[in-house]
Write an enzyme that holds these catalytic residues in place. Structure first.
Site, PDB file in Angstrom:
ATOM      1  N   ALA A  60      26.902 -14.021  59.430  1.00 48.93           N
ATOM      2  CA  ALA A  60      26.777 -13.620  60.829  1.00 48.93           C
ATOM      3  C   ALA A  60      27.747 -14.454  61.656  1.00 48.93           C
ATOM      4  O   ALA A  60      28.139 -15.552  61.259  1.00 48.93           O
ATOM      5  CB  ALA A  60      25.348 -13.841  61.302  1.00 48.93           C
ATOM      6  N   GLY A 103      24.874 -13.617  55.913  1.00 48.69           N
ATOM      7  CA  GLY A 103      24.754 -12.163  56.057  1.00 48.69           C
ATOM      8  C   GLY A 103      25.711 -11.418  55.142  1.00 48.69           C
ATOM      9  O   GLY A 103      25.434 -10.294  54.721  1.00 48.69           O
ATOM     10  N   GLU A 106      23.892 -11.212  51.969  1.00 45.19           N
ATOM     11  CA  GLU A 106      22.768 -10.265  52.129  1.00 45.19           C
ATOM     12  C   GLU A 106      23.275  -8.826  52.137  1.00 45.19           C
ATOM     13  O   GLU A 106      22.620  -7.923  51.612  1.00 45.19           O
ATOM     14  CB  GLU A 106      22.007 -10.592  53.409  1.00 45.19           C
ATOM     15  CG  GLU A 106      21.267 -11.929  53.309  1.00 45.19           C
ATOM     16  CD  GLU A 106      20.770 -12.446  54.648  1.00 45.19           C
ATOM     17  OE1 GLU A 106      21.626 -12.654  55.546  1.00 45.19           O
ATOM     18  OE2 GLU A 106      19.562 -12.649  54.810  1.00 45.19           O
ATOM     19  N   GLU A 126      22.678 -20.763  55.489  1.00 43.94           N
ATOM     20  CA  GLU A 126      21.999 -20.847  56.798  1.00 43.94           C
ATOM     21  C   GLU A 126      21.266 -22.173  56.975  1.00 43.94           C
ATOM     22  O   GLU A 126      21.179 -22.711  58.075  1.00 43.94           O
ATOM     23  CB  GLU A 126      20.995 -19.692  56.945  1.00 43.94           C
ATOM     24  CG  GLU A 126      21.626 -18.326  57.162  1.00 43.94           C
ATOM     25  CD  GLU A 126      21.914 -17.569  55.873  1.00 43.94           C
ATOM     26  OE1 GLU A 126      21.948 -18.204  54.789  1.00 43.94           O
ATOM     27  OE2 GLU A 126      22.114 -16.349  55.951  1.00 43.94           O
TER      28      GLU A 126
HETATM   29  N1  COA Z   1      31.053 -17.062  62.111  1.00 41.98           N
HETATM   30  C1  COA Z   1      32.071 -17.245  62.965  1.00 41.98           C
HETATM   31  N2  COA Z   1      33.270 -17.734  62.610  1.00 41.98           N
HETATM   32  C2  COA Z   1      33.447 -18.074  61.315  1.00 41.98           C
HETATM   33  C3  COA Z   1      32.420 -17.911  60.362  1.00 41.98           C
HETATM   34  C4  COA Z   1      31.176 -17.376  60.805  1.00 41.98           C
HETATM   35  N3  COA Z   1      30.159 -17.161  59.983  1.00 41.98           N
HETATM   36  N4  COA Z   1      32.877 -18.332  59.159  1.00 41.98           N
HETATM   37  C5  COA Z   1      34.143 -18.735  59.356  1.00 41.98           C
HETATM   38  N5  COA Z   1      34.489 -18.577  60.667  1.00 41.98           N
HETATM   39  C6  COA Z   1      35.772 -18.906  61.276  1.00 41.98           C
HETATM   40  C7  COA Z   1      35.977 -20.399  61.420  1.00 41.98           C
HETATM   41  O1  COA Z   1      35.342 -20.892  62.562  1.00 41.98           O
HETATM   42  C8  COA Z   1      37.490 -20.470  61.486  1.00 41.98           C
HETATM   43  O2  COA Z   1      37.901 -20.107  62.786  1.00 41.98           O
HETATM   44  P1  COA Z   1      39.090 -20.978  63.517  1.00 41.98           P
HETATM   45  O3  COA Z   1      40.301 -20.732  62.660  1.00 41.98           O
HETATM   46  O4  COA Z   1      39.177 -20.363  64.871  1.00 41.98           O
HETATM   47  O5  COA Z   1      38.652 -22.403  63.484  1.00 41.98           O
HETATM   48  C9  COA Z   1      37.945 -19.345  60.559  1.00 41.98           C
HETATM   49  O6  COA Z   1      36.824 -18.463  60.423  1.00 41.98           O
HETATM   50  C10 COA Z   1      38.328 -19.826  59.182  1.00 41.98           C
HETATM   51  O7  COA Z   1      37.245 -20.618  58.674  1.00 41.98           O
HETATM   52  P2  COA Z   1      37.407 -22.110  58.083  1.00 41.98           P
HETATM   53  O8  COA Z   1      36.074 -22.792  58.160  1.00 41.98           O
HETATM   54  O9  COA Z   1      38.550 -22.794  58.736  1.00 41.98           O
HETATM   55  O10 COA Z   1      37.801 -21.768  56.581  1.00 41.98           O
HETATM   56  P3  COA Z   1      37.516 -22.643  55.265  1.00 41.98           P
HETATM   57  O11 COA Z   1      38.239 -21.938  54.183  1.00 41.98           O
HETATM   58  O12 COA Z   1      37.797 -24.082  55.519  1.00 41.98           O
HETATM   59  O13 COA Z   1      35.934 -22.530  55.009  1.00 41.98           O
HETATM   60  C11 COA Z   1      33.837 -21.355  54.813  1.00 41.98           C
HETATM   61  C12 COA Z   1      35.373 -21.285  54.684  1.00 41.98           C
HETATM   62  C13 COA Z   1      33.316 -19.936  54.595  1.00 41.98           C
HETATM   63  C14 COA Z   1      33.254 -22.303  53.761  1.00 41.98           C
HETATM   64  C15 COA Z   1      33.464 -21.861  56.212  1.00 41.98           C
HETATM   65  O14 COA Z   1      34.185 -21.097  57.180  1.00 41.98           O
HETATM   66  C16 COA Z   1      32.005 -21.716  56.543  1.00 41.98           C
HETATM   67  O15 COA Z   1      31.200 -22.529  56.097  1.00 41.98           O
HETATM   68  N6  COA Z   1      31.636 -20.685  57.335  1.00 41.98           N
HETATM   69  C17 COA Z   1      30.273 -20.484  57.784  1.00 41.98           C
HETATM   70  C18 COA Z   1      29.418 -19.864  56.708  1.00 41.98           C
HETATM   71  C19 COA Z   1      27.989 -19.727  57.176  1.00 41.98           C
HETATM   72  O16 COA Z   1      27.319 -20.666  57.513  1.00 41.98           O
HETATM   73  N7  COA Z   1      27.496 -18.468  57.190  1.00 41.98           N
HETATM   74  C20 COA Z   1      26.146 -18.158  57.587  1.00 41.98           C
HETATM   75  C21 COA Z   1      26.087 -17.852  59.022  1.00 41.98           C
HETATM   76  S1  COA Z   1      24.404 -17.545  59.547  1.00 41.98           S
END
Ligand code: COA
Length: 252
Positions: A60, A103, A106, A126
């Site tokens: 999400a 999500g 999911e 999450e």
């Molecule tokens: N919602 C909003 N933005 C997100 C996102 C999410 N779920 N997941 C990634 N992004 C964005 C980051 O903020 C970043 O934006 P920016 O370039 O403006 O800073 C961009 O996508 C790239 O992500 P980044 O974290 O820099 O990539 P990474 O390769 O270092 O890490 C993940 C990848 C997936 C491990 C990491 O982005 C992450 O942990 N995301 C959240 C996952 C999560 O908690 N999902 C459940 C949500 S309820």
């Protein structure tokens, strides 16, 4: 989001690469609409859902969600609307490369088959944000892989690899990432050759197995089985077998 048709296969590609296909309300609404349109189109007999070559979906949209109140959440009922995606009646194949988190995971678990690239990572992070999954993570994981792995994933928050997901029965195939979407299209095209009404009732019956006690599930299956003898495709399928030719199913 990108929507395209390849013969009898509908393909939906999540396309917000800048935020790793984070599932905003607008994206989810578009996805629901695209699947509803595929459902209504008799020419489409199966569908593929993918995020493309690099990422499936990182969950999400955290930016969209961070300041919400419970009442905001209730009124938007974002995850409640996912029921529309789960209600898709045709085979839905997930083609997963890279992260399928929160999500995103999911969403993959709502699909009927999962083709994973070797880069795929499935997880429910999450817990690291101080919340829990809200679109089925705590319910579909245990039904798929059992309690202990479900606890590990939902409480620990670390993703599992494609290979481990395969060993656990969470995905159907692991393939090189560059061919994930093509293989998923092939799987969907093979299913699209089958009798559409039988496909629909097979999907419904298997899904009922996850909801009902065995006796009730067997009753659902039996009624669906009897019902199919009212279809032209049942006559065609059995006649074609006896005449040693390929059946031409019309969805009637
Ligand atoms: N919602 C909003 N933005 C997100 C996102 C999410 N779920 N997941 C990634 N992004 C964005 C980051 O903020 C970043 O934006 P920016 O370039 O403006 O800073 C961009 O996508 C790239 O992500 P980044 O974290 O820099 O990539 P990474 O390769 O270092 O890490 C993940 C990848 C997936 C491990 C990491 O982005 C992450 O942990 N995301 C959240 C996952 C999560 O908690 N999902 C459940 C949500 S309820």
């Amino acid at each position: 989001m990108l929507v395209d048709r390849d013969g009898r296969v509908g393909v939906v590609t999540l396309n917000r690469p800048r935020v790793l296909n984070a599932l905003s309300p607008a994206l989810m609404a578009e996805l629901s609409q695209a699947l509803a349109a595929f459902d209504a189109d008799p020419e489409v007999r199966a569908a593929v859902l993918t995020g493309g070559p690099r990422v499936f979906a990182a969950g999400a949209d955290i930016g969209d969600m961070s300041d919400r109140s419970p009442v905001d959440q209730l009124q938007r009922d974002q995850t409640g609307r996912w029921a529309g995606i789960a209600a898709f009646t045709k085979p839905l194949i997930a083609a997963v490369n890279g992260y399928a988190l929160g999500g995103g995971c999911e969403l993959a678990l709502i699909c009927d088959l999962i083709v994973a690239g070797d880069s795929a990572r499935f997880g429910q992070p999450e817990i690291n944000l101080g919340i829990i999954p809200g679109a089925g993570g705590t319910q579909r994981w245990p039904r798929t892989v059992g309690k202990y792995v479900a606890m590990e994933v939902n409480l620990g928050g670390a993703p599992i690899t494609a290979q481990r997901a395969y060993q656990l029965g969470l995905v159907n195939r692991v393939v090189p990432a560059e061919v994930t979407v093509d293989i998923a299209r092939q799987v969907a095209a093979q299913l699209a050759e089958k009798a559409p009404v039988a496909l629909r009732l097979a999907k419904e019956s298997v899904n009922q197995a996850l909801e009902l006690p065995l006796g009730e599930g067997l009753a659902v299956e039996r009624k669906n089985f009897y019902f199919l003898f009212a279809t032209e495709d049942q006559k065609e399928g059995m006649r074609a077998f006896l005449e040693k030719r390929r059946a031409q199913f019309r969805g009637r």
